[in-house]
Write a protein that holds these residues in place. Structure first.
Motif, PDB file in Angstrom:
ATOM      1  N   UNK A  29      13.775  -2.687  -1.915  1.00 15.76           N
ATOM      2  CA  UNK A  29      14.393  -2.560  -0.427  1.00 15.76           C
ATOM      3  C   UNK A  29      15.543  -2.710   0.024  1.00 15.76           C
ATOM      4  N   UNK A  30      16.455  -2.082   0.911  1.00 16.33           N
ATOM      5  CA  UNK A  30      16.655  -3.259   1.985  1.00 16.33           C
ATOM      6  C   UNK A  30      17.088  -2.762   4.059  1.00 16.33           C
ATOM      7  N   UNK A  31      17.426  -3.266   4.647  1.00 12.39           N
ATOM      8  CA  UNK A  31      17.223  -2.799   6.134  1.00 12.39           C
ATOM      9  C   UNK A  31      18.840  -3.869   6.321  1.00 12.39           C
ATOM     10  N   UNK A  32      19.750  -2.793   6.971  1.00  7.50           N
ATOM     11  CA  UNK A  32      21.100  -3.016   7.509  1.00  7.50           C
ATOM     12  C   UNK A  32      20.619  -2.952   9.027  1.00  7.50           C
ATOM     13  N   UNK A  62       4.107  -0.441   0.507  1.00  6.55           N
ATOM     14  CA  UNK A  62       3.440  -1.461  -0.223  1.00  6.55           C
ATOM     15  C   UNK A  62       2.835  -2.253  -0.769  1.00  6.55           C
ATOM     16  N   UNK A  63       1.159  -2.794  -0.917  1.00  2.00           N
ATOM     17  CA  UNK A  63       1.165  -3.782  -0.703  1.00  2.00           C
ATOM     18  C   UNK A  63       1.629  -5.373  -0.391  1.00  2.00           C
ATOM     19  N   UNK A  64       2.392  -5.843  -0.723  1.00  2.00           N
ATOM     20  CA  UNK A  64       2.994  -7.355  -0.431  1.00  2.00           C
ATOM     21  C   UNK A  64       4.435  -7.002  -0.574  1.00  2.00           C
ATOM     22  N   UNK A  65       5.085  -7.707   0.250  1.00  5.89           N
ATOM     23  CA  UNK A  65       6.185  -7.802  -0.181  1.00  5.89           C
ATOM     24  C   UNK A  65       6.932  -9.674   0.703  1.00  5.89           C
ATOM     25  N   UNK A  66       8.280  -9.090   0.320  1.00  6.35           N
ATOM     26  CA  UNK A  66       9.090 -10.681  -0.164  1.00  6.35           C
ATOM     27  C   UNK A  66       9.122 -10.953   1.601  1.00  6.35           C
ATOM     28  N   UNK A  67      10.055 -11.582   1.853  1.00  9.70           N
ATOM     29  CA  UNK A  67      11.381 -11.477   3.714  1.00  9.70           C
ATOM     30  C   UNK A  67      12.146 -10.918   3.727  1.00  9.70           C
ATOM     31  N   UNK A  68      13.095 -11.439   2.215  1.00  8.43           N
ATOM     32  CA  UNK A  68      14.102 -10.678   2.140  1.00  8.43           C
ATOM     33  C   UNK A  68      15.041 -11.425   1.841  1.00  8.43           C
ATOM     34  N   UNK A  69      16.174 -11.822   1.446  1.00  9.23           N
ATOM     35  CA  UNK A  69      17.690 -12.191   1.057  1.00  9.23           C
ATOM     36  C   UNK A  69      18.939 -11.118   1.584  1.00  9.23           C
ATOM     37  N   UNK A  70      19.507 -12.246   2.631  1.00  9.20           N
ATOM     38  CA  UNK A  70      20.652 -11.332   2.566  1.00  9.20           C
ATOM     39  C   UNK A  70      21.609 -11.282   1.689  1.00  9.20           C
ATOM     40  N   UNK A 125      23.333  -5.657   4.225  1.00  4.83           N
ATOM     41  CA  UNK A 125      21.665  -5.570   3.924  1.00  4.83           C
ATOM     42  C   UNK A 125      20.367  -6.423   3.879  1.00  4.83           C
ATOM     43  N   UNK A 126      19.928  -7.077   4.146  1.00  6.45           N
ATOM     44  CA  UNK A 126      18.726  -7.509   4.168  1.00  6.45           C
ATOM     45  C   UNK A 126      18.138  -7.132   3.037  1.00  6.45           C
ATOM     46  N   UNK A 127      17.717  -7.775   1.738  1.00  9.83           N
ATOM     47  CA  UNK A 127      17.408  -7.277   0.194  1.00  9.83           C
ATOM     48  C   UNK A 127      15.735  -7.685   0.201  1.00  9.83           C
ATOM     49  N   UNK A 128      14.932  -6.189   0.534  1.00  9.66           N
ATOM     50  CA  UNK A 128      13.139  -7.217   0.189  1.00  9.66           C
ATOM     51  C   UNK A 128      12.926  -6.444  -1.535  1.00  9.66           C
ATOM     52  N   UNK A 151      15.827   1.134  -2.839  1.00 13.36           N
ATOM     53  CA  UNK A 151      17.183   0.809  -3.424  1.00 13.36           C
ATOM     54  C   UNK A 151      16.974   1.448  -4.923  1.00 13.36           C
ATOM     55  N   UNK A 152      15.901   0.537  -5.751  1.00 16.67           N
ATOM     56  CA  UNK A 152      15.754   0.494  -6.672  1.00 16.67           C
ATOM     57  C   UNK A 152      13.374   0.520  -6.848  1.00 16.67           C
ATOM     58  N   UNK A 153      13.177   1.338  -7.916  1.00 12.35           N
ATOM     59  CA  UNK A 153      12.428   0.382  -8.631  1.00 12.35           C
ATOM     60  C   UNK A 153      11.675   0.431 -10.116  1.00 12.35           C
ATOM     61  N   UNK A 154      10.601   0.302 -10.495  1.00 11.32           N
ATOM     62  CA  UNK A 154      10.788   0.182 -11.956  1.00 11.32           C
ATOM     63  C   UNK A 154       9.435   0.114 -12.168  1.00 11.32           C
ATOM     64  N   UNK A 155       8.640   0.727 -12.950  1.00 11.12           N
ATOM     65  CA  UNK A 155       7.243   1.113 -13.540  1.00 11.12           C
ATOM     66  C   UNK A 155       6.223  -1.208 -14.043  1.00 11.12           C
ATOM     67  N   UNK A 156       5.616  -0.068 -14.068  1.00  9.03           N
ATOM     68  CA  UNK A 156       4.763  -2.248 -14.106  1.00  9.03           C
ATOM     69  C   UNK A 156       4.870  -2.663 -15.611  1.00  9.03           C
ATOM     70  N   UNK A 157       5.177  -1.606 -16.642  1.00  8.77           N
ATOM     71  CA  UNK A 157       5.612  -2.241 -17.785  1.00  8.77           C
ATOM     72  C   UNK A 157       7.217  -1.989 -18.067  1.00  8.77           C
ATOM     73  N   UNK A 158       8.268  -1.350 -17.385  1.00  7.64           N
ATOM     74  CA  UNK A 158       9.352  -0.975 -17.441  1.00  7.64           C
ATOM     75  C   UNK A 158       9.933  -0.399 -17.958  1.00  7.64           C
ATOM     76  N   UNK A 159       8.543   0.885 -18.384  1.00  7.10           N
ATOM     77  CA  UNK A 159       9.422   1.792 -19.022  1.00  7.10           C
ATOM     78  C   UNK A 159      10.275   2.183 -18.165  1.00  7.10           C
ATOM     79  N   UNK A 160       9.976   2.741 -16.888  1.00  8.91           N
ATOM     80  CA  UNK A 160      10.861   4.162 -16.041  1.00  8.91           C
ATOM     81  C   UNK A 160      11.682   2.810 -14.577  1.00  8.91           C
ATOM     82  N   UNK A 161      12.952   3.596 -14.221  1.00 11.81           N
ATOM     83  CA  UNK A 161      13.528   2.898 -13.284  1.00 11.81           C
ATOM     84  C   UNK A 161      14.123   4.254 -12.478  1.00 11.81           C
TER      85      UNK A 161
END
Length: 121
Positions: free
Chosen positions: A37-40, A108-116, A92-95, A48-58
């Motif tokens: 996800x991103x926040x400007x 979502x259950x868990x989030x990172x701090x983000x990277x600019x 943006x800041x991407x998390x 922004x984008x997502x992927x399933x646990x197996x990586x099969x679906x984006x």
């Protein structure tokens, strides 16, 4: 508990590329859908984008389709976002986020701090 740490952000010129990484610790990411996800400044957080646990679906936001690629390496407990043909509006800041199950969203259950990520014109 899952801790997520993003890296790979920076300043690049329009048209350039960056690869973001999201490393997880505390628990395996197997079974978790992952997303970026991103926040400007002055704007709400957006998917922004997502992927399933197996990586099969984006899935991608329309604004990044064809330019960004999400992938994951469950052996390394890491998720990636390859970004190319970057535009100033990608600034943006991407998390990254993790959610147990099939989908990941803003609750979502868990989030990172983000990277600019800053794209200069």
């Amino acid at each position: 508990q899952v801790q997520l740490v993003e890296s790979g952000g920076g300043l690049v010129q329009a048209g350039g590329s960056l690869r973001l990484s999201c490393a997880a610790s505390g628990r395996t990411l197997r079974g978790y859908a992952m997303g970026w996800f991103r926040q400007a400044p002055g704007k709400e957080r957006e998917f922004v984008a997502s992927i399933t646990s197996s990586g099969a679906v984006t899935d991608y936001a329309d604004s990044v389709k064809g330019r960004f690629t999400i992938s994951r390496d469950n052996a390394k407990n890491t998720v990636y976002l390859q970004m190319s043909s970057l535009k100033p509006e990608d600034t943006a800041v991407y998390c990254c986020a993790a959610q147990l199950g099939l989908r990941v969203g803003v609750s979502a259950d868990y989030w990172g701090q983000g990277t600019q990520v800053t794209i200069s014109s």
